[in-house]
Design a protein around this motif. Sequence first.
Motif, PDB file in Angstrom:
ATOM      1  N   GLN A 174     -32.140  -0.851  -4.509  1.00 41.78           N
ATOM      2  CA  GLN A 174     -30.745  -1.263  -4.428  1.00 41.78           C
ATOM      3  C   GLN A 174     -30.026  -0.508  -3.303  1.00 41.78           C
ATOM      4  O   GLN A 174     -29.267  -1.098  -2.536  1.00 41.78           O
ATOM      5  CB  GLN A 174     -30.049  -1.016  -5.761  1.00 41.78           C
ATOM      6  CG  GLN A 174     -28.602  -1.426  -5.785  1.00 41.78           C
ATOM      7  CD  GLN A 174     -27.947  -1.138  -7.129  1.00 41.78           C
ATOM      8  OE1 GLN A 174     -28.574  -0.678  -8.063  1.00 41.78           O
ATOM      9  NE2 GLN A 174     -26.662  -1.413  -7.209  1.00 41.78           N
ATOM     10  N   ALA A 175     -30.280   0.782  -3.179  1.00 39.00           N
ATOM     11  CA  ALA A 175     -29.658   1.586  -2.123  1.00 39.00           C
ATOM     12  C   ALA A 175     -30.145   1.134  -0.742  1.00 39.00           C
ATOM     13  O   ALA A 175     -29.367   1.118   0.216  1.00 39.00           O
ATOM     14  CB  ALA A 175     -29.962   3.060  -2.338  1.00 39.00           C
ATOM     15  N   TYR A 176     -31.414   0.763  -0.624  1.00 37.80           N
ATOM     16  CA  TYR A 176     -31.959   0.308   0.655  1.00 37.80           C
ATOM     17  C   TYR A 176     -31.246  -0.961   1.122  1.00 37.80           C
ATOM     18  O   TYR A 176     -30.786  -1.044   2.259  1.00 37.80           O
ATOM     19  CB  TYR A 176     -33.465   0.051   0.531  1.00 37.80           C
ATOM     20  CG  TYR A 176     -34.065  -0.586   1.756  1.00 37.80           C
ATOM     21  CD1 TYR A 176     -34.339   0.170   2.882  1.00 37.80           C
ATOM     22  CD2 TYR A 176     -34.334  -1.951   1.781  1.00 37.80           C
ATOM     23  CE1 TYR A 176     -34.883  -0.424   4.015  1.00 37.80           C
ATOM     24  CE2 TYR A 176     -34.874  -2.545   2.901  1.00 37.80           C
ATOM     25  CZ  TYR A 176     -35.147  -1.780   4.025  1.00 37.80           C
ATOM     26  OH  TYR A 176     -35.665  -2.370   5.139  1.00 37.80           O
ATOM     27  N   GLU A 188     -16.744   8.859   4.135  1.00 40.02           N
ATOM     28  CA  GLU A 188     -17.713   7.769   4.054  1.00 40.02           C
ATOM     29  C   GLU A 188     -19.088   8.367   4.301  1.00 40.02           C
ATOM     30  O   GLU A 188     -19.298   9.059   5.292  1.00 40.02           O
ATOM     31  CB  GLU A 188     -17.411   6.686   5.083  1.00 40.02           C
ATOM     32  CG  GLU A 188     -18.357   5.511   4.990  1.00 40.02           C
ATOM     33  CD  GLU A 188     -17.993   4.416   5.965  1.00 40.02           C
ATOM     34  OE1 GLU A 188     -17.375   3.433   5.543  1.00 40.02           O
ATOM     35  OE2 GLU A 188     -18.329   4.575   7.161  1.00 40.02           O
ATOM     36  N   TYR A 189     -19.997   8.096   3.384  1.00 34.14           N
ATOM     37  CA  TYR A 189     -21.353   8.635   3.486  1.00 34.14           C
ATOM     38  C   TYR A 189     -22.219   7.671   4.273  1.00 34.14           C
ATOM     39  O   TYR A 189     -22.300   6.483   3.951  1.00 34.14           O
ATOM     40  CB  TYR A 189     -21.927   8.876   2.087  1.00 34.14           C
ATOM     41  CG  TYR A 189     -21.229  10.015   1.377  1.00 34.14           C
ATOM     42  CD1 TYR A 189     -21.698  11.309   1.493  1.00 34.14           C
ATOM     43  CD2 TYR A 189     -20.073   9.797   0.636  1.00 34.14           C
ATOM     44  CE1 TYR A 189     -21.049  12.361   0.875  1.00 34.14           C
ATOM     45  CE2 TYR A 189     -19.414  10.840   0.016  1.00 34.14           C
ATOM     46  CZ  TYR A 189     -19.909  12.122   0.136  1.00 34.14           C
ATOM     47  OH  TYR A 189     -19.262  13.160  -0.467  1.00 34.14           O
ATOM     48  N   ASP A 190     -22.879   8.164   5.326  1.00 40.47           N
ATOM     49  CA  ASP A 190     -23.744   7.323   6.151  1.00 40.47           C
ATOM     50  C   ASP A 190     -24.966   6.848   5.383  1.00 40.47           C
ATOM     51  O   ASP A 190     -25.385   5.710   5.509  1.00 40.47           O
ATOM     52  CB  ASP A 190     -24.189   8.074   7.409  1.00 40.47           C
ATOM     53  CG  ASP A 190     -23.041   8.286   8.371  1.00 40.47           C
ATOM     54  OD1 ASP A 190     -22.148   7.420   8.423  1.00 40.47           O
ATOM     55  OD2 ASP A 190     -23.030   9.322   9.051  1.00 40.47           O
ATOM     56  N   HIS A 191     -25.547   7.733   4.607  1.00 38.80           N
ATOM     57  CA  HIS A 191     -26.647   7.345   3.731  1.00 38.80           C
ATOM     58  C   HIS A 191     -26.559   8.147   2.450  1.00 38.80           C
ATOM     59  O   HIS A 191     -26.015   9.244   2.431  1.00 38.80           O
ATOM     60  CB  HIS A 191     -28.007   7.502   4.413  1.00 38.80           C
ATOM     61  CG  HIS A 191     -28.315   8.897   4.851  1.00 38.80           C
ATOM     62  ND1 HIS A 191     -27.864   9.419   6.046  1.00 38.80           N
ATOM     63  CD2 HIS A 191     -29.012   9.889   4.265  1.00 38.80           C
ATOM     64  CE1 HIS A 191     -28.287  10.657   6.165  1.00 38.80           C
ATOM     65  NE2 HIS A 191     -28.980  10.983   5.095  1.00 38.80           N
ATOM     66  N   ARG A 233     -21.380   1.295   2.021  1.00 39.31           N
ATOM     67  CA  ARG A 233     -21.478   2.752   1.960  1.00 39.31           C
ATOM     68  C   ARG A 233     -20.582   3.300   0.865  1.00 39.31           C
ATOM     69  O   ARG A 233     -19.539   2.735   0.557  1.00 39.31           O
ATOM     70  CB  ARG A 233     -21.073   3.355   3.294  1.00 39.31           C
ATOM     71  CG  ARG A 233     -22.008   2.942   4.416  1.00 39.31           C
ATOM     72  CD  ARG A 233     -21.771   3.816   5.633  1.00 39.31           C
ATOM     73  NE  ARG A 233     -22.779   3.547   6.622  1.00 39.31           N
ATOM     74  CZ  ARG A 233     -22.553   2.912   7.761  1.00 39.31           C
ATOM     75  NH1 ARG A 233     -21.346   2.483   8.039  1.00 39.31           N
ATOM     76  NH2 ARG A 233     -23.536   2.722   8.612  1.00 39.31           N
ATOM     77  N   LYS A 234     -21.001   4.445   0.317  1.00 36.32           N
ATOM     78  CA  LYS A 234     -20.185   5.122  -0.691  1.00 36.32           C
ATOM     79  C   LYS A 234     -19.031   5.821  -0.002  1.00 36.32           C
ATOM     80  O   LYS A 234     -19.170   6.364   1.089  1.00 36.32           O
ATOM     81  CB  LYS A 234     -21.016   6.148  -1.457  1.00 36.32           C
ATOM     82  CG  LYS A 234     -21.989   5.519  -2.406  1.00 36.32           C
ATOM     83  CD  LYS A 234     -22.661   6.572  -3.257  1.00 36.32           C
ATOM     84  CE  LYS A 234     -23.605   5.913  -4.235  1.00 36.32           C
ATOM     85  NZ  LYS A 234     -24.252   6.886  -5.105  1.00 36.32           N
ATOM     86  N   ARG A 235     -17.867   5.806  -0.681  1.00 35.09           N
ATOM     87  CA  ARG A 235     -16.679   6.489  -0.174  1.00 35.09           C
ATOM     88  C   ARG A 235     -16.107   7.376  -1.264  1.00 35.09           C
ATOM     89  O   ARG A 235     -16.261   7.114  -2.436  1.00 35.09           O
ATOM     90  CB  ARG A 235     -15.631   5.476   0.276  1.00 35.09           C
ATOM     91  CG  ARG A 235     -16.087   4.701   1.483  1.00 35.09           C
ATOM     92  CD  ARG A 235     -14.990   3.822   2.010  1.00 35.09           C
ATOM     93  NE  ARG A 235     -15.459   3.142   3.201  1.00 35.09           N
ATOM     94  CZ  ARG A 235     -15.269   1.868   3.437  1.00 35.09           C
ATOM     95  NH1 ARG A 235     -14.606   1.131   2.594  1.00 35.09           N
ATOM     96  NH2 ARG A 235     -15.740   1.336   4.537  1.00 35.09           N
ATOM     97  N   GLN A 236     -15.415   8.415  -0.838  1.00 34.36           N
ATOM     98  CA  GLN A 236     -14.842   9.382  -1.763  1.00 34.36           C
ATOM     99  C   GLN A 236     -13.515   9.858  -1.189  1.00 34.36           C
ATOM    100  O   GLN A 236     -13.404  10.126   0.003  1.00 34.36           O
ATOM    101  CB  GLN A 236     -15.814  10.550  -1.922  1.00 34.36           C
ATOM    102  CG  GLN A 236     -15.402  11.598  -2.898  1.00 34.36           C
ATOM    103  CD  GLN A 236     -16.475  12.677  -3.017  1.00 34.36           C
ATOM    104  OE1 GLN A 236     -17.239  12.929  -2.087  1.00 34.36           O
ATOM    105  NE2 GLN A 236     -16.530  13.309  -4.160  1.00 34.36           N
ATOM    106  N   VAL A 277     -30.313   9.297  -4.179  1.00 33.56           N
ATOM    107  CA  VAL A 277     -30.994   8.103  -4.674  1.00 33.56           C
ATOM    108  C   VAL A 277     -32.194   8.501  -5.521  1.00 33.56           C
ATOM    109  O   VAL A 277     -32.997   9.339  -5.122  1.00 33.56           O
ATOM    110  CB  VAL A 277     -31.446   7.209  -3.501  1.00 33.56           C
ATOM    111  CG1 VAL A 277     -32.210   6.001  -3.996  1.00 33.56           C
ATOM    112  CG2 VAL A 277     -30.252   6.780  -2.686  1.00 33.56           C
ATOM    113  N   SER A 278     -32.314   7.874  -6.688  1.00 34.77           N
ATOM    114  CA  SER A 278     -33.484   8.093  -7.536  1.00 34.77           C
ATOM    115  C   SER A 278     -34.500   6.983  -7.274  1.00 34.77           C
ATOM    116  O   SER A 278     -34.203   5.996  -6.600  1.00 34.77           O
ATOM    117  CB  SER A 278     -33.076   8.091  -9.008  1.00 34.77           C
ATOM    118  OG  SER A 278     -32.620   6.808  -9.386  1.00 34.77           O
TER     119      SER A 278
END
Length: 109
Positions: free
Chosen positions: A40-42, A26-29, A50-53, A33-34
């Motif tokens: 949208q990310a904010y 799990e990515y904290d931030h 959060r993004k997960r992989q 981001v472009s």
Amino acid sequence: MIQTNLFNPTEVHKIISQKGVFSVLEYDHDVSVSEGSAMQAYYASKMNVRKRQVIAALNGGGVVVQAGAMQIMMGDLEAATNVKGAGDLLKKAIGSKVTGESAIKPSCK
């Protein structure tokens, strides 16, 4: 040999779950981001989205993956299809029409 920090927690990601050879990062931030997706990310981060992989540590074992499921392979890996010849391929193709599954199932070791 390629070295990675995916299996160790960092200031950007942490492992939140493990089962067998699979781990969920799990990515904290989001560090990718472009300018176009920054707003949208904010708001996603404010809503705790959060993004997960999913990652797999093979360590001499192997996994069967669905077509298009892998994002990246690192290290000394071999991809195999487990098709032994033209007759075996024909048999698997006919069987796949009956079951609706894929005739060739790639695996990595």
